[in-house]
Design an enzyme around this catalytic site. Structure first.
Site, mmCIF file in Angstrom:
data_model
loop_
_atom_site.group_PDB
_atom_site.id
_atom_site.type_symbol
_atom_site.label_atom_id
_atom_site.label_comp_id
_atom_site.label_asym_id
_atom_site.label_seq_id
_atom_site.Cartn_x
_atom_site.Cartn_y
_atom_site.Cartn_z
ATOM 1 N N LYS A 238 2.001 -7.424 -9.377
ATOM 2 C CA LYS A 238 1.525 -6.430 -8.423
ATOM 3 C C LYS A 238 2.547 -5.296 -8.405
ATOM 4 O O LYS A 238 3.757 -5.546 -8.323
ATOM 5 C CB LYS A 238 1.382 -7.072 -7.052
ATOM 6 C CG LYS A 238 0.829 -6.164 -5.957
ATOM 7 C CD LYS A 238 0.614 -6.945 -4.670
ATOM 8 C CE LYS A 238 0.036 -6.091 -3.553
ATOM 9 N NZ LYS A 238 -0.222 -6.883 -2.325
ATOM 10 N N SER B 154 -3.408 -10.319 2.057
ATOM 11 C CA SER B 154 -3.460 -9.618 0.779
ATOM 12 C C SER B 154 -3.400 -10.499 -0.456
ATOM 13 O O SER B 154 -3.583 -10.010 -1.571
ATOM 14 C CB SER B 154 -2.334 -8.575 0.711
ATOM 15 O OG SER B 154 -2.604 -7.529 1.603
ATOM 16 N N SER C 77 -4.559 -6.493 -0.509
ATOM 17 C CA SER C 77 -4.077 -5.416 -1.342
ATOM 18 C C SER C 77 -3.685 -5.881 -2.755
ATOM 19 O O SER C 77 -3.430 -5.062 -3.625
ATOM 20 C CB SER C 77 -2.873 -4.746 -0.684
ATOM 21 O OG SER C 77 -1.766 -5.645 -0.592
#
Length: 603
Positions: free
Chosen positions: A222, A318, A294
């Site tokens: 990420k 997330s 996210s």
């Protein structure tokens, strides 16, 4: 002091919001000897306020004062409270760096005492890791089958040299290049660095230096994890050219384990939802909707077989939400187990880094490599990991909330999962929580996030973000300037009460099964720091695309007729630092569900 108080106050009304609250001057020199200083006796500074100012402000903080109280508050505001803003507005302004963590640190273990971080049981006595036995599966000739294989299997092929890291890395690079135009899940693709790491891994393995089950496995990060010499953008326009000089702790630990960084994956800007500066990351199972966020890129890339595994982060959902949406397995570790050094800070007391993969065991293989305290993260703690894949699950006590299983967002898949728990010999136990306003805990999230990005907000850097809707960070950060500090402290006290309620529940059960996106559990367990495992449990049909964003009548979501089939998962919550038990139960459920191997059509 380079700017006198008179000069500072003469800066003009145009500077009031940014710089009109200067420093408190020293106490008068003619004060009577031996008299202590008193609140509200500093020289009057800052902008004028009136009772009417406070009357309007009452609406923001839900308090009510009498006319006399309002006059009194306004009367000495400029002497008592305004000077406290000097830290931010100067003239003796103090710059706070990314590494300056708050002095007050959240440690969920201290709620129950240092010897009982597990909510009634202590930390495992020793590290113990027993992975599943080698199934002796031959290497497929089909590259797609290789790409979708779990890490538990990929590692066996690489260890036996049936598969090279270089070949596997090339497979994933080709798939990333082929499918990213549809998914928008890649921010940076470091081809050459990845291939160099893969060749190094192959050479080490050939020389007899096998580092463990992640050696040679390509992974995606990420894009809030710092990676040396490779852009780390936070998915946000103001940081798209940011290139860190060194790896963050997790990236370095994976490199030390021999894993191969093959992609920096998308995240919603500044870790919110699934829209970043390059667009919206899509769900491989349903391209008409976002991947959820996210950790959108890790969810999409892992689901589509573009990486062996990925690292996501969770502050409040997330990892859980994109794992649910994209049908992958996401492990949110106990708060403090995995260090966040070199990762973007959103909330010091909430942020967690964890693996996203295509099987439950994969997440434990990754967790083993990234666990442990790091001096750069004051919230990280020494921890041990006990996991034995061969240990039976019969007799484990699984808590559940009866009412939650009967209403949305629970589905027949959730209810069937509870029945599967019973069939596996685990004991179901009804549990309950007080009917408290758990969403109020978000005062802490909003305040910490606004503090983390204060400079970006006050400089209007957040105005560059693609999403400027009411529920996006720019508005939340601005609104949070008006949160009450007293409410923040009271909410922090409430947080401790909630943690104590969770300890009460875990005194009677080993883990809890919940609908993955039940709002209360997302909020409660993120704030208490308990580990969470989300895994695919079946499939449901949806007649409308799903979104992380508040409904917008001007932009209705696509509808489907006939409905579309998509994965659906459940979530297991475990005791603090007891990820091993959660994973053991998860592996048994995963095998019983029998749906983990199905792939998204077209990928």
């Amino acid at each position: 002091m380079t700017t006198s108080r008179r000069e500072f106050l003469a800066l003009g009304s145009a500077s009031v919001l940014a710089s009109a609250l200067p420093a408190q001057t020293p106490a008068p020199q003619n004060q009577t000897p031996g008299a202590p200083p008193a609140f509200g006796t500093a020289p009057a500074i800052g902008p004028e306020v009136s009772a009417a100012t406070f009357k309007e402000a009452e609406k923001l903080v839900q308090v009510e004062m009498t006319a006399k109280d309002l006059e009194q508050a306004a009367g000495n505001w400029r002497m008592q409270v305004a000077p406290l803003y000097e830290l931010r507005v100067g003239p003796r302004k103090v710059a706070l760096s990314e590494t300056d963590a708050p002095a007050s640190l959240w440690n969920p273990a201290t709620v129950h005492g240092a010897n009982a971080p597990g909510g009634g049981r202590g930390m495992p006595e020793a590290d113990r890791f027993v992975r599943s036995a080698d199934a002796q599966v031959p290497l497929p000739s089909d590259e797609e089958a290789i790409a979708y294989a779990p890490v538990a299997q990929l590692s066996r092929w690489i260890e036996s040299r049936a598969l090279t890291s270089e070949r596997l890395t090339e497979i994933y690079i080709r798939r990333l290049e082929k499918f990213d135009p549809q998914l928008h899940c890649v921010i940076t693709l470091p081809h050459e660095q990845a291939l160099a790491q893969a060749r190094k891994a192959d050479a080490e393995i050939a020389a007899g230096h096998y580092r463990g089950p992640l050696h040679g496995i390509p992974w995606g990060a990420k894009d809030l994890l710092d990676t040396a010499g490779i852009a780390t953008t936070y998915g946000a326009e103001p940081f798209r050219d940011r290139v860190p000089a060194k790896n963050g702790a997790v990236a370095q630990r994976l490199e030390d384990a021999g894993a191969v960084l093959v992609a920096k994956l998308s995240l919603g800007a500044l870790a919110l939802n699934d829209v970043w500066f390059g667009g919206q990351t899509k769900n491989p199972w349903l391209l008409e909707e976002g991947a959820s966020g996210s950790s959108a890129g890790p969810g999409a890339a892992t689901a589509a077989g573009l990486v062996g595994f990925s690292i996501g982060s969770e502050t409040e959902g997330s990892i859980t939400s994109p794992s649910m949406r994209c049908g992958v397995t996401g492990l949110r570790p106990t708060f403090g187990r995995v260090p966040r050094t070199g990762a973007m800070t959103l909330c010091w007391s909430l942020d967690k880094l964890g693996p996203m993969a295509r099987s439950v065991e994969d997440t434990l293989l990754v967790l083993q490599a990234i666990s442990g305290q790091d001096a750069g993260d004051l919230g990280s703690v020494p921890s041990r990991l006990a996991f034995d894949a061969s240990k039976p699950v019969a007799g484990l006590r699984v808590g559940y909330f009866p009412a939650w299983m009967k209403e949305a967002p629970a589905t027949d898949v959730d209810r069937a999962a509870l029945e599967t728990v019973k069939k596996l010999g685990m004991q179901t136990v009804e549990v309950s929580l007080p009917n408290w306003p758990y969403d109020s805990l978000n005062v802490i999230l909003f305040a910490e996030a606004a503090a983390a990005f204060e400079e970006l907000t006050l400089s209007h850097g957040v105005d560059q973000l693609k999403m400027q809707v009411p529920d996006a960070w720019p508005n939340v950060f601005r609104q949070s300037r008006f949160l009450s500090a007293v409410d923040f402290v009271q909410t922090d006290r409430f947080r401790r009460k909630v943690a104590q309620e969770m300890a009460r529940i875990f005194a009677d059960v080993d883990l809890i099964l919940v609908p993955a996106l039940r709002d209360e559990t997302l909020t409660i367990t993120n704030f208490t720091g308990h580990p969470s495992l989300t895994l695919r449990a079946g499939f449901v049909e949806v007649s409308e695309a799903r979104s992380d964003w508040a409904p917008d009548p001007a932009h209705p979501l696509p509808k489907f007729s006939p409905p579309r089939r998509v994965p659906h998962g459940v979530t297991l919550i475990g005791r603090l630092f007891d990820e091993g038990t959660v994973a053991r139960a998860g592996m048994a459920l995963e095998k019983a569900f029998g749906v983990a191997g199905e792939r998204p059509p077209g990928f």
